[in-house]
Design a protein around this motif. Structure first.
Motif, PDB file in Angstrom:
ATOM      1  N   ALA A  11      73.028  51.673  50.794  1.00 13.78           N
ATOM      2  CA  ALA A  11      71.727  51.289  50.232  1.00 13.78           C
ATOM      3  C   ALA A  11      71.223  52.356  49.259  1.00 13.78           C
ATOM      4  CB  ALA A  11      70.722  51.066  51.354  1.00 13.78           C
ATOM      5  N   GLN A  12      71.389  53.623  49.617  1.00 11.88           N
ATOM      6  CA  GLN A  12      70.952  54.699  48.718  1.00 11.88           C
ATOM      7  C   GLN A  12      71.749  54.682  47.422  1.00 11.88           C
ATOM      8  OE1 GLN A  12      71.574  57.902  51.511  1.00 11.88           O
ATOM      9  NE2 GLN A  12      69.377  58.133  51.918  1.00 11.88           N
ATOM     10  N   GLU A  13      73.042  54.466  47.537  1.00 14.72           N
ATOM     11  CA  GLU A  13      73.880  54.419  46.332  1.00 14.72           C
ATOM     12  C   GLU A  13      73.485  53.253  45.445  1.00 14.72           C
ATOM     13  OE1 GLU A  13      77.747  54.230  48.039  1.00 14.72           O
ATOM     14  OE2 GLU A  13      77.943  56.424  48.263  1.00 14.72           O
ATOM     15  N   ARG A  14      73.190  52.112  46.064  1.00 15.68           N
ATOM     16  CA  ARG A  14      72.820  50.938  45.259  1.00 15.68           C
ATOM     17  C   ARG A  14      71.456  51.140  44.602  1.00 15.68           C
ATOM     18  NH1 ARG A  14      73.367  44.935  47.767  1.00 15.68           N
ATOM     19  NH2 ARG A  14      71.763  45.702  49.197  1.00 15.68           N
ATOM     20  N   ALA A  15      70.514  51.737  45.339  1.00 16.62           N
ATOM     21  CA  ALA A  15      69.188  51.973  44.768  1.00 16.62           C
ATOM     22  C   ALA A  15      69.237  52.967  43.612  1.00 16.62           C
ATOM     23  CB  ALA A  15      68.241  52.468  45.852  1.00 16.62           C
ATOM     24  N   ALA A  16      70.215  53.858  43.638  1.00 17.99           N
ATOM     25  CA  ALA A  16      70.365  54.800  42.534  1.00 17.99           C
ATOM     26  C   ALA A  16      70.905  54.131  41.275  1.00 17.99           C
ATOM     27  CB  ALA A  16      71.284  55.948  42.950  1.00 17.99           C
ATOM     28  N   LEU A  17      71.574  52.985  41.444  1.00 17.10           N
ATOM     29  CA  LEU A  17      72.181  52.282  40.311  1.00 17.10           C
ATOM     30  C   LEU A  17      71.305  51.169  39.752  1.00 17.10           C
ATOM     31  CD1 LEU A  17      75.849  51.763  41.581  1.00 17.10           C
ATOM     32  CD2 LEU A  17      75.105  53.309  39.757  1.00 17.10           C
ATOM     33  N   ARG A 132      70.726  34.971  53.844  1.00 18.92           N
ATOM     34  CA  ARG A 132      71.234  33.688  54.345  1.00 18.92           C
ATOM     35  C   ARG A 132      70.637  32.504  53.589  1.00 18.92           C
ATOM     36  NH1 ARG A 132      74.014  34.501  59.103  1.00 18.92           N
ATOM     37  NH2 ARG A 132      73.624  36.521  60.107  1.00 18.92           N
ATOM     38  N   VAL A 133      69.664  32.782  52.713  1.00 12.53           N
ATOM     39  CA  VAL A 133      68.992  31.706  51.980  1.00 12.53           C
ATOM     40  C   VAL A 133      69.217  31.822  50.481  1.00 12.53           C
ATOM     41  CG1 VAL A 133      66.725  30.688  51.474  1.00 12.53           C
ATOM     42  CG2 VAL A 133      67.297  31.405  53.810  1.00 12.53           C
ATOM     43  N   PHE A 134      69.261  33.036  49.963  1.00 12.85           N
ATOM     44  CA  PHE A 134      69.500  33.209  48.525  1.00 12.85           C
ATOM     45  C   PHE A 134      70.221  34.537  48.301  1.00 12.85           C
ATOM     46  CE2 PHE A 134      65.142  34.435  49.545  1.00 12.85           C
ATOM     47  CZ  PHE A 134      65.015  35.723  49.033  1.00 12.85           C
ATOM     48  N   ALA A 135      70.798  34.689  47.134  1.00 12.58           N
ATOM     49  CA  ALA A 135      71.476  35.931  46.775  1.00 12.58           C
ATOM     50  C   ALA A 135      70.435  37.007  46.518  1.00 12.58           C
ATOM     51  CB  ALA A 135      72.348  35.722  45.534  1.00 12.58           C
ATOM     52  N   VAL A 136      70.632  38.201  47.120  1.00 10.65           N
ATOM     53  CA  VAL A 136      69.549  39.179  47.104  1.00 10.65           C
ATOM     54  C   VAL A 136      70.121  40.575  47.336  1.00 10.65           C
ATOM     55  CG1 VAL A 136      69.145  38.800  49.582  1.00 10.65           C
ATOM     56  CG2 VAL A 136      67.322  39.770  48.167  1.00 10.65           C
ATOM     57  N   PHE A 137      69.489  41.562  46.737  1.00 12.40           N
ATOM     58  CA  PHE A 137      69.770  42.954  47.060  1.00 12.40           C
ATOM     59  C   PHE A 137      68.967  43.277  48.325  1.00 12.40           C
ATOM     60  CE2 PHE A 137      70.394  42.757  42.399  1.00 12.40           C
ATOM     61  CZ  PHE A 137      71.702  43.217  42.317  1.00 12.40           C
ATOM     62  N   GLU A 138      69.606  43.142  49.467  1.00 10.74           N
ATOM     63  CA  GLU A 138      68.918  43.095  50.759  1.00 10.74           C
ATOM     64  C   GLU A 138      68.635  44.501  51.293  1.00 10.74           C
ATOM     65  OE1 GLU A 138      67.054  40.985  52.879  1.00 10.74           O
ATOM     66  OE2 GLU A 138      68.768  39.784  53.508  1.00 10.74           O
TER      67      GLU A 138
END
Length: 846
Positions: A11-17, A132-138
């Motif tokens: 999650a930290q790596e994704r938030a940095a990008l 489970r309902v839509f594509a999302v950065f969860e």
């Protein structure tokens, strides 16, 4: 569950990008009973050339288009994540899929009302289930705006975070196009749809805005929905929180929806709060449940500021969301509603939960280490909610309520629509109060375990106190001694009541704290450490005070003081310091005079555990008989139509064990026996029948006959419990198999089956399930969603056996599965701790 995890590092790596701008989510709910069409368009920025992933759990992904280029679905989608490579600085992603309805309460839950065949939908996204309902950065720190467009039957209500627009109708189908939300986290987005009945109202916020209000429930329950009362509590909560926080309500409307088969008490979706529909009272409930509903309503409202407007960066600060809401809702309940004894309830229920959780081997600091989503799932616990709320209460006492609220208000204004960490709140509280909170945070938030405080008193022969010391201890595993602000109360008999005659407030720190101001006083009948419940600590009564409690607990005038004594007596029983048989006597002798509904509810629950698991096996049957006799006598002697009468009858049904008890239950059920002003409604009928089933005096035929008169969702749940209560090894194995060997039972049927399985007078009927349970652990964890796996692994554990055979089997599993997922091992470690505690209590009772 395998493959569905997300680590904090990821999650930290994704938030940095990635920074997310907006989601456009189109959902078509007219495509059948199993799946719905989900189309998501996400706009986000990224480091050019970088790679990441977006989360989506679906049945089928039809297409993935990134910046106008169609990606090969088979290559980029693994059913949980969609890989996104070679990103641009600004990106647009569109994902089209068929997503699954669920009956587990995780994602978009689909329920068919057995009364009228109507379909009801609601979402539940915390922790990781918007995917489970839509594509999302969860993850909570990737906030965005969300615009929902929903196609559904035109006659339905469709509700989300923004105000419901008028649908565009085409024949029998309607399309609702909602305005975008403010920037919020995905886990607090929401969709509720179906032919819900709605009552509408409004209020004026502190900034002059008119805020629309709505209350929704299923049509077949609408006659029981007391909307006016919920609106009244809501208005009181709005006025209280806006005044205390100094920040107006942040969203444009406030809907409260009571939905079927809900896993939790409620969920703080922004402007669209969902509640368990057990809070729609179709039958009589205890005052404890009525008060709990008020606290829950105010808990979720507090989250609109703390959690929704300002959100934790990662789930290690989940405690701060929940603890704050727990504390704030209790404060609001006590100061803004008719439930003025809310802090007594908090002591009886929440602190008991916290102390129990804090003594398990799995205890953890309030600021827990949350490595991944599996960690956070098991941390919705007594530490996160109740201990955290207790510690916040102590912090408020230390810095003062005005300074605390000033700091909180500054925190909301400074970080509105953003994400924070604990340090951000402490900064504002330090600025408002002038206190350094670093050491407080280290001692209270970063260490685990609960301290025990006990008085050491010296007196002369004629009772003059010559020394008074408070001794503080800590468990060896968590040896921290902490500072406590607390009061000591002296209680003496006056006019037939035990009343406080003297009080001193002081700071306690270290292993021993002398209290010289009490030297020279005459020793009273009862000495209560932590009077007024200021501190978070277990307390012990000295021997003379314990004797007074055993003889005269009923005579203590103040309900909070009584709750503290009840709690101290139970805790000493759990710790095997006093015999469980003494606790049974304490309850039977004193509960008839108790006035606080939650205190009664908790004591009766603990009475059952003591009788069935903590007394020595050689006297267990006789103790259960005595408890049943005593409860029937208490019910007969209680005030006609009172909450106490109602609770005693329910407890009697749950602990009945003799032919005489069976006859009493039959008489109540048939009407041949009556207690003054006691109404035998649908829910109480099920409880009485359950007592008959427990004793082999009713079975499948009687359960089916009762269900025929109450073929509702609630009736089906009660019937599942009753079938699992049938007291034979064969019936217990069949109940176990019905939810373990076959997938598909709804979350509530699983939970009620577990309640029935555990309902035994003779626990030997569960012996055959010991190997069966342990053999099934891995398969359950691997094949079920988290909520159902937890319900199975917790609800079906044969804890009622409370014997060495069960302990050895669980130890064996833990030894053979050292590399199992930590969240799974934690459940089994907690089970084993419960059995070992019961065995220690049995030995002490011998």
């Amino acid at each position: 569950m395998p493959g569905e995890n997300l680590t904090r590092v990821e999650a930290q790596e994704r938030a940095a990008l990635v920074q997310v701008e907006s989601y456009d989510v189109a959902l078509d709910l007219t495509t059948g009973d199993e799946v719905f069409r989900s189309t998501t368009t996400v706009r986000f920025t990224a480091e050019a050339g970088a790679s990441t992933f977006i989360d989506h759990i679906s049945r089928t992904v039809h297409s993935v288009a990134l910046n106008g280029t169609e990606l090969d679905v088979a290559k980029v989608n693994d059913g949980v994540r969609i890989q996104l490579d070679d990103l641009a600085a600004e990106n647009e992603l569109t994902v089209v899929s068929d997503a699954l309805y669920v009956n587990t309460g995780e994602g978009l839950h689909r329920f068919v009302d057995p009364v009228d065949g109507e379909v009801y939908l609601y979402s539940q996204f915390e922790v990781p289930d918007s995917r489970r309902v839509f594509a999302v950065f969860e993850q909570p720190d990737l906030k965005a705006t969300f615009r929902f467009t929903v196609t559904a039957p035109a006659r339905w209500q469709v509700v989300s975070n923004q105000q419901s627009p008028e649908p565009v109708v085409d024949g029998e189908t309607g399309t609702w196009s909602f305005e975008p939300t403010p920037r919020i986290s995905s886990y607090i987005t929401a969709l509720v749809a179906g032919p819900y009945e709605v009552t509408r109202s409004e209020l004026t916020s502190s900034d002059g805005r008119v805020v629309p209000l709505g209350i929704f429930c299923r049509a077949s329950l609408a006659e029981h929905m007391d909307a006016d009362y919920i609106f009244d509590i809501t208005r009181r909560g709005f006025a209280f929180f806006e005044s205390q926080f100094g920040v107006p309500y942040p969203f444009e409307k406030y809907d409260q929806l009571f939905v079927p088969e809900f896993n939790a008490g409620a969920m703080e979706n922004a402007g669209c709060v969902t509640f368990t529909e057990s809070y729609v009272f179709r039958a009589q409930v205890t005052d404890a449940i009525r008060e709990r509903r008020v606290v829950t309503v105010l808990h979720e409202l507090a989250h609109m500021w703390f959690g929704d407007l300002v959100t934790m960066r990662w789930w290690n600060d989940l405690w701060l969301n929940e603890s704050f809401a727990e504390w704030a809702s209790t404060l609001a309940t006590a100061e803004a509603t008719e439930w003025t004894n809310a802090w007594t309830t908090f002591q009886a229920m929440e602190k008991t939960w916290a102390y129990r959780q804090d003594q398990l081997p799995s205890t953890h600091p309030i600021v827990a280490e949350i490595r991944d989503l599996e960690d956070v799932q098991v941390n919705f616990d007594g530490i996160t909610y109740a201990k955290g709320g207790s510690v916040l209460k102590q912090l408020v006492a230390w810095v003062g309520l005005p300074a605390f609220m000033q700091g909180v208000g500054a925190y909301f204004r400074k970080h509105a629509w953003g994400n924070t960490e604990l340090a951000d709140l402490l900064t504002e509280l330090e600025a408002a109060s002038g206190r350094d909170l670093g050491e407080w945070s280290r001692l209270w938030l970063e260490t685990a375990g609960v301290n025990t405080l006990r008085p050491k008193i010296g007196t002369t022969a004629d009772g003059i106190i010559t020394s008074f010391v408070i001794e503080q201890t800590a468990p060896a595993e968590w040896p921290t001694l902490r500072p406590h602000r607390l009061a000591i109360g002296f209680y003496e008999e006056e006019d037939g009541k035990l009343r406080r005659t003297h009080r001193v407030e002081l700071d306690v720190d270290g292993a021993e704290t002398a209290v010289p101001s009490l030297v020279g006083h005459i020793r009273p009948a009862l000495i209560l450490v932590n009077d007024d419940d200021l501190a978070y600590a277990k307390i012990r009564l000295d021997d003379d005070s314990m004797q007074t409690a055993l003889e005269s607990l009923r005579d203590i005038e103040d309900p909070l003081a009584r709750a503290l004594v009840w709690g101290a007596a139970w805790d000493a029983t759990r710790d095997a310091e006093t015999p469980a048989s003494d606790y049974v006597e304490l309850v039977l002798a004193n509960i008839g005079a108790e006035t606080e509904s939650t205190t009664i509810r908790l004591a009766l629950s603990q009475l059952g555990l003591a009788a069935r698991s903590y007394v020595h096996p050689s006297r267990r049957a006789e103790t259960i008989r005595r408890v049943g006799d005593g409860l029937w006598q208490l019910a007969a002697a209680a005030e006609a139509g009172s909450d106490a009468q109602f609770q005693f009858v329910g407890a009697f049904a749950g602990l009945a064990s003799t032919p005489e008890h069976v006859e009493a239950l039959r008489g109540l059920l048939s009407g041949a026996t009556a207690l003054p002003s006691l109404e035998i409604d649908a829910d109480l009928r099920w409880q009485l029948l359950d007592g008959l089933v427990l004793n082999g005096a009713a079975g499948a035929a009687e359960i089916d006959a009762e269900l025929a008169t109450d073929d509702t969702a609630t009736g089906r749940q009660f019937a599942a419990r009753a079938r699992a209560t049938i007291p034979t090894p064969e019936a217990k194995k069949a109940a176990f198999a019905s939810v373990v060997d076959q997938a598909g039972a709804s979350n509530m049927i699983v939970r009620y089956t577990g309640l029935g399985l555990a309902h035994v007078n003779d626990a030997s009927v569960l012996s055959g399930l010991v190997p069966r349970y342990h053999d099934a652990i891995g398969q359950v964890w691997e094949s079920r969603t988290y909520q159902v796996a937890e319900a199975l692994l917790v609800g079906l554990y044969p804890a009622s056996l409370a014997n060495e055979e069960l302990a050895q089997a669980t130890r064996g599993w833990l030894s053979a599965n050292t590399s199992a997922v930590p969240a799974l091992r934690r459940m089994l470690v907690e089970h084993l701790a419960g059995v070992e505690r019961a065995l220690a209590a049995q030995e002490r009772d011998a």
